[in-house]
Design a protein around this motif. Structure first.
Motif, PDB file in Angstrom:
ATOM      1  N   LYS A 104       0.787  -1.195  -0.112  1.00  0.00           N
ATOM      2  CA  LYS A 104       0.190   0.020   0.023  1.00  0.00           C
ATOM      3  C   LYS A 104       1.076   1.295  -0.093  1.00  0.00           C
ATOM      4  N   THR A 105       1.908   1.077   0.929  1.00  0.00           N
ATOM      5  CA  THR A 105       2.985   2.471   0.658  1.00  0.00           C
ATOM      6  C   THR A 105       3.552   2.406  -0.658  1.00  0.00           C
ATOM      7  N   TYR A 106       4.077   1.442  -1.000  1.00  0.00           N
ATOM      8  CA  TYR A 106       4.695   1.497  -2.526  1.00  0.00           C
ATOM      9  C   TYR A 106       3.537   2.020  -3.648  1.00  0.00           C
ATOM     10  N   LYS A 107       2.383   1.690  -3.470  1.00  0.00           N
ATOM     11  CA  LYS A 107       1.697   1.924  -4.531  1.00  0.00           C
ATOM     12  C   LYS A 107       1.237   3.466  -4.169  1.00  0.00           C
ATOM     13  N   ARG A 108       1.085   4.124  -3.078  1.00  0.00           N
ATOM     14  CA  ARG A 108       1.052   5.440  -2.567  1.00  0.00           C
ATOM     15  C   ARG A 108       2.016   6.464  -3.280  1.00  0.00           C
ATOM     16  N   GLU A 109       3.381   5.817  -2.908  1.00  0.00           N
ATOM     17  CA  GLU A 109       4.584   6.380  -3.651  1.00  0.00           C
ATOM     18  C   GLU A 109       4.520   6.663  -5.011  1.00  0.00           C
ATOM     19  N   ALA A 110       4.381   5.442  -5.882  1.00  0.00           N
ATOM     20  CA  ALA A 110       4.211   5.419  -7.095  1.00  0.00           C
ATOM     21  C   ALA A 110       3.220   6.329  -7.877  1.00  0.00           C
ATOM     22  N   ARG A 111       2.173   6.522  -7.342  1.00  0.00           N
ATOM     23  CA  ARG A 111       1.000   7.397  -7.572  1.00  0.00           C
ATOM     24  C   ARG A 111       1.539   8.770  -7.469  1.00  0.00           C
ATOM     25  N   LYS A 112       2.080   9.156  -6.345  1.00  0.00           N
ATOM     26  CA  LYS A 112       2.612  10.383  -6.109  1.00  0.00           C
ATOM     27  C   LYS A 112       3.717  11.082  -7.317  1.00  0.00           C
ATOM     28  N   HIS A 113       4.662  10.190  -7.681  1.00  0.00           N
ATOM     29  CA  HIS A 113       5.823  10.302  -8.450  1.00  0.00           C
ATOM     30  C   HIS A 113       4.889  10.379  -9.796  1.00  0.00           C
ATOM     31  N   TRP A 114       3.809   9.698 -10.365  1.00  0.00           N
ATOM     32  CA  TRP A 114       3.383   9.736 -11.441  1.00  0.00           C
ATOM     33  C   TRP A 114       2.694  11.059 -11.576  1.00  0.00           C
ATOM     34  N   GLN A 115       2.126  11.666 -10.469  1.00  0.00           N
ATOM     35  CA  GLN A 115       1.457  12.753 -10.289  1.00  0.00           C
ATOM     36  C   GLN A 115       2.320  13.941 -10.691  1.00  0.00           C
ATOM     37  N   GLU A 116       3.464  13.827 -10.555  1.00  0.00           N
ATOM     38  CA  GLU A 116       4.531  15.016 -10.363  1.00  0.00           C
ATOM     39  C   GLU A 116       5.191  14.693 -11.734  1.00  0.00           C
ATOM     40  N   ARG A 117       5.011  13.710 -12.615  1.00  0.00           N
ATOM     41  CA  ARG A 117       5.509  13.388 -13.794  1.00  0.00           C
ATOM     42  C   ARG A 117       6.870  13.117 -13.869  1.00  0.00           C
ATOM     43  N   LYS A 118       7.175  12.281 -12.576  1.00  0.00           N
ATOM     44  CA  LYS A 118       8.274  11.630 -12.680  1.00  0.00           C
ATOM     45  C   LYS A 118       8.288  10.169 -12.671  1.00  0.00           C
ATOM     46  N   TYR A 119       8.347   9.961 -13.940  1.00  0.00           N
ATOM     47  CA  TYR A 119       7.808   8.544 -14.580  1.00  0.00           C
ATOM     48  C   TYR A 119       8.677   7.533 -14.260  1.00  0.00           C
ATOM     49  N   GLN A 120       9.980   7.828 -14.517  1.00  0.00           N
ATOM     50  CA  GLN A 120      10.882   6.871 -14.090  1.00  0.00           C
ATOM     51  C   GLN A 120      10.992   6.385 -12.579  1.00  0.00           C
ATOM     52  N   GLU A 121      10.778   7.338 -11.601  1.00  0.00           N
ATOM     53  CA  GLU A 121      10.694   6.867 -10.419  1.00  0.00           C
ATOM     54  C   GLU A 121       9.465   6.295  -9.955  1.00  0.00           C
ATOM     55  N   ALA A 122       8.555   6.741 -10.802  1.00  0.00           N
ATOM     56  CA  ALA A 122       7.091   6.080 -10.399  1.00  0.00           C
ATOM     57  C   ALA A 122       7.132   4.563 -10.947  1.00  0.00           C
ATOM     58  N   ILE A 123       7.696   4.124 -12.174  1.00  0.00           N
ATOM     59  CA  ILE A 123       7.860   2.869 -12.445  1.00  0.00           C
ATOM     60  C   ILE A 123       8.630   1.978 -11.438  1.00  0.00           C
ATOM     61  N   LYS A 124       9.519   2.599 -10.877  1.00  0.00           N
ATOM     62  CA  LYS A 124      10.315   1.706  -9.860  1.00  0.00           C
ATOM     63  C   LYS A 124       9.547   1.601  -8.490  1.00  0.00           C
ATOM     64  N   TRP A 125       8.661   2.484  -8.261  1.00  0.00           N
ATOM     65  CA  TRP A 125       7.726   2.229  -7.257  1.00  0.00           C
ATOM     66  C   TRP A 125       6.995   1.247  -7.605  1.00  0.00           C
TER      67      TRP A 125
END
Length: 309
Positions: free
Chosen positions: A272-293
């Motif tokens: 759940k934490t990982y999913k929340r972090e992934a969504r946060k990065h995606w919204q910030e358009r940090k796609y590479q970091e979002a994919i990691k999460w």
């Protein structure tokens, strides 16, 4: 394998009254008692009332001779300049509004930020005045939250030994990226655990200096934060001093570094934490970091099951 000396501290800073983060002194003593049977030499900085409880607990485990308690009744006197600066900064309501989670204690409590700032100070003091030497680990007084990760208190009846290199060892659940400190404080991003830090005696003195430099840099800019951000600043200032270790979560340091016998559980699903972090990065358009999460999320979601040590 090298034996570690452990240093910890506890001071009542009024947390019993923090909405959503309520923990009174008795709760913290329970947390400490859970892991305090560990056989390593232990140095505890605390107030006079808590000191008596610490002695009683360690003596009950037959570890009185492995214990030193340093009584400090007025912690603001340890570094009055930093204490005063933090009080002034945190009193500014604009800073509170600047935070994404103003309800968190690092947003509004000068005492909380000050006490976490003092972690390397205490160990540097123990090195100088108590002649503590060798490899030293900071362990939070409330570590493991009475069985949140390691459910069996009797399994802490061991001597913690591990051959750490001559660096400051920090433990992360995500890569330390280049996000500016201004944004880290705004977004309240956490990279490094403050719960356990390991370093040789001389480097603790240097870390204390880096912490003081970092906290004053923040306060002079009208900002304040807890030890996790100070660790990021110290690491960026002198990365050659540090060894960075990726861990599954904050409490896994014991398990992964010398205490493989400890049984573990996960009270809070990490996916759940990982999913929340992934969504946060995606919204910030940090796609590479979002994919990691998202990859971490997928791995944890599939792999998650009861795990035993």
């Amino acid at each position: 394998m090298s034996e570690l000396t452990i240093v910890t501290a506890f001071f009542d800073i009024g947390r019993a009254n923090w909405k959503g983060f309520e923990r009174n002194s008795n709760k913290y003593v329970e947390y400490f008692k859970f892991w305090a049977r560990i056989k390593n030499k232990l140095v505890v900085y605390t107030d006079e009332a808590t000191a008596q409880q610490v002695w009683k607990i360690r003596e009950g485990y037959g570890l009185k001779n492995q214990t030193q308690v340093i009584i400090v009744n007025e912690i603001d006197r340890l570094d009055p300049e930093v204490a005063s600066q933090l009080n002034q900064v945190v009193a500014n309501e604009t800073l509170l509004k600047f935070r994404e989670r103003p309800e968190n204690p690092e947003s509004y409590s000068a005492k909380y930020n000050y006490v976490t700032y003092l972690k390397p100070y205490f160990i540097a003091d123990a090195v100088k005045k108590q002649r503590i030497d060798g490899m030293i680990a900071w362990v939070d007084f409330g570590y493991n939250h009475n069985g949140e990760a390691y459910p069996d208190t009797k399994e802490f009846d061991f001597l913690w030994e591990y051959d750490f290199s001559e660096h400051i060892h920090i433990f992360t659940t995500q890569d330390i990226d280049d996000m500016p400190i201004f944004d880290i404080i705004h977004k309240m991003r956490v990279y490094i655990s403050g719960g356990i830090i390991v370093a040789p005696a001389l480097l603790w003195t240097e870390l204390a200096t880096l912490f003081r430099q970092s906290i004053l840099h923040l306060t002079h800019c009208g900002l304040a934060d807890a030890d996790q951000t100070l660790l990021v600043m110290a690491y960026r200032e002198k990365p050659s001093l540090f060894s960075v270790h990726a861990v599954m979560d904050w409490f896994m340091v014991f398990k992964e570094f010398g205490a493989k016998h400890l049984s573990i559980k996960h009270a809070k699903p990490l996916y759940k934490t990982y999913k929340r972090e992934a969504r946060k990065h995606w919204q910030e358009r940090k796609y590479q970091e979002a994919i990691k999460w998202y990859l971490k999320y997928g791995k944890e979601k599939i792999w998650r099951c009861p795990r035993q040590g």
